[in-house]
Structures are given as C-alpha cells and as structure tokens.
Write a protein that holds these residues in place. Structure first.
Motif, PDB file in Angstrom:
ATOM      1  N   UNK A  10       0.806  -1.215   0.000  1.00 29.22           N
ATOM      2  CA  UNK A  10       0.000   0.000   0.000  1.00 29.22           C
ATOM      3  C   UNK A  10       0.843   1.270   0.000  1.00 29.22           C
ATOM      4  N   UNK A  11       2.025   1.213   0.569  1.00 24.35           N
ATOM      5  CA  UNK A  11       2.851   2.417   0.651  1.00 24.35           C
ATOM      6  C   UNK A  11       3.371   2.846  -0.715  1.00 24.35           C
ATOM      7  N   UNK A  12       3.412   1.942  -1.690  1.00 23.58           N
ATOM      8  CA  UNK A  12       3.932   2.288  -3.007  1.00 23.58           C
ATOM      9  C   UNK A  12       2.845   2.747  -3.973  1.00 23.58           C
ATOM     10  N   UNK A  13       1.596   2.534  -3.626  1.00 20.79           N
ATOM     11  CA  UNK A  13       0.527   2.958  -4.516  1.00 20.79           C
ATOM     12  C   UNK A  13       0.391   4.470  -4.471  1.00 20.79           C
ATOM     13  N   UNK A  14       0.312   5.058  -5.645  1.00 20.87           N
ATOM     14  CA  UNK A  14       0.175   6.502  -5.731  1.00 20.87           C
ATOM     15  C   UNK A  14      -1.219   6.821  -6.239  1.00 20.87           C
ATOM     16  N   UNK A  15      -1.829   7.815  -5.638  1.00 20.00           N
ATOM     17  CA  UNK A  15      -3.116   8.258  -6.124  1.00 20.00           C
ATOM     18  C   UNK A  15      -2.915   9.508  -6.959  1.00 20.00           C
ATOM     19  N   UNK A  16      -3.568   9.543  -8.085  1.00 21.11           N
ATOM     20  CA  UNK A  16      -3.462  10.681  -8.985  1.00 21.11           C
ATOM     21  C   UNK A  16      -4.758  11.470  -8.853  1.00 21.11           C
ATOM     22  N   UNK A  17      -4.662  12.748  -8.496  1.00 24.36           N
ATOM     23  CA  UNK A  17      -5.898  13.531  -8.359  1.00 24.36           C
ATOM     24  C   UNK A  17      -6.571  13.709  -9.721  1.00 24.36           C
ATOM     25  N   UNK A  18      -7.879  13.679  -9.711  1.00 23.85           N
ATOM     26  CA  UNK A  18      -8.644  13.873 -10.939  1.00 23.85           C
ATOM     27  C   UNK A  18      -8.859  15.375 -11.117  1.00 23.85           C
ATOM     28  N   UNK A  19      -8.475  15.919 -12.271  1.00 22.39           N
ATOM     29  CA  UNK A  19      -8.647  17.353 -12.460  1.00 22.39           C
ATOM     30  C   UNK A  19     -10.130  17.699 -12.544  1.00 22.39           C
ATOM     31  N   UNK A  20     -10.485  18.891 -12.082  1.00 23.40           N
ATOM     32  CA  UNK A  20     -11.896  19.285 -12.124  1.00 23.40           C
ATOM     33  C   UNK A  20     -12.357  19.456 -13.572  1.00 23.40           C
ATOM     34  N   UNK A  21     -13.630  19.225 -13.805  1.00 22.85           N
ATOM     35  CA  UNK A  21     -14.175  19.389 -15.144  1.00 22.85           C
ATOM     36  C   UNK A  21     -14.397  20.873 -15.415  1.00 22.85           C
ATOM     37  N   UNK A  22     -14.207  21.271 -16.660  1.00 23.61           N
ATOM     38  CA  UNK A  22     -14.436  22.674 -16.982  1.00 23.61           C
ATOM     39  C   UNK A  22     -15.928  22.994 -16.920  1.00 23.61           C
ATOM     40  N   UNK A  23     -16.262  24.224 -16.580  1.00 23.42           N
ATOM     41  CA  UNK A  23     -17.696  24.583 -16.505  1.00 23.42           C
ATOM     42  C   UNK A  23     -18.332  24.549 -17.896  1.00 23.42           C
ATOM     43  N   UNK A  24     -19.587  24.147 -17.932  1.00 21.84           N
ATOM     44  CA  UNK A  24     -20.337  24.126 -19.176  1.00 21.84           C
ATOM     45  C   UNK A  24     -21.017  25.476 -19.340  1.00 21.84           C
TER      46      UNK A  24
END
Length: 51
Positions: free
Chosen positions: A36-50
């Motif tokens: 578990x210590x080696x797993x990296x989480x990648x943040x999901x970028x916010x969606x652009x406004x419609x």
C-alpha cells in the motif's frame, strides 16, 4: 416485443455493472500486488464549466 426490450436492457445493465473489483495497479514481476505504501493516487482534475 416490450418484454424482449426490457430483458435486453436488464441484461446489459447487469453485465455492465460487473467486473470492477477495486483499484487498478500494475502487477509486479512476481505477480503480487505492490504494498500500500507504493501505490500513488493521482488527483482527478476538475471538469471545466459548461457554458
């Protein structure tokens, strides 16, 4: 005819819902998941406004 359509939709929904078992990872050469210590989480970028 309507029963066939409903049955197809239900079957498709059931098949689409199965298969995802948890977080994906690249297996190590020995076939074991990384610790578990080696797993990296990648943040999901916010969606652009419609507009």
């Amino acid at each position: 005819m309507a029963l066939r359509i409903v049955a197809t939709l239900v079957t498709t929904g059931m098949v689409a819902a199965c298969g995802y078992k948890g977080p994906l990872y690249m297996p190590t050469p020995d076939g074991k998941p990384p610790p578990d210590s080696q797993q990296q989480t990648v943040p999901i970028p916010p969606t652009p406004p419609i507009l």
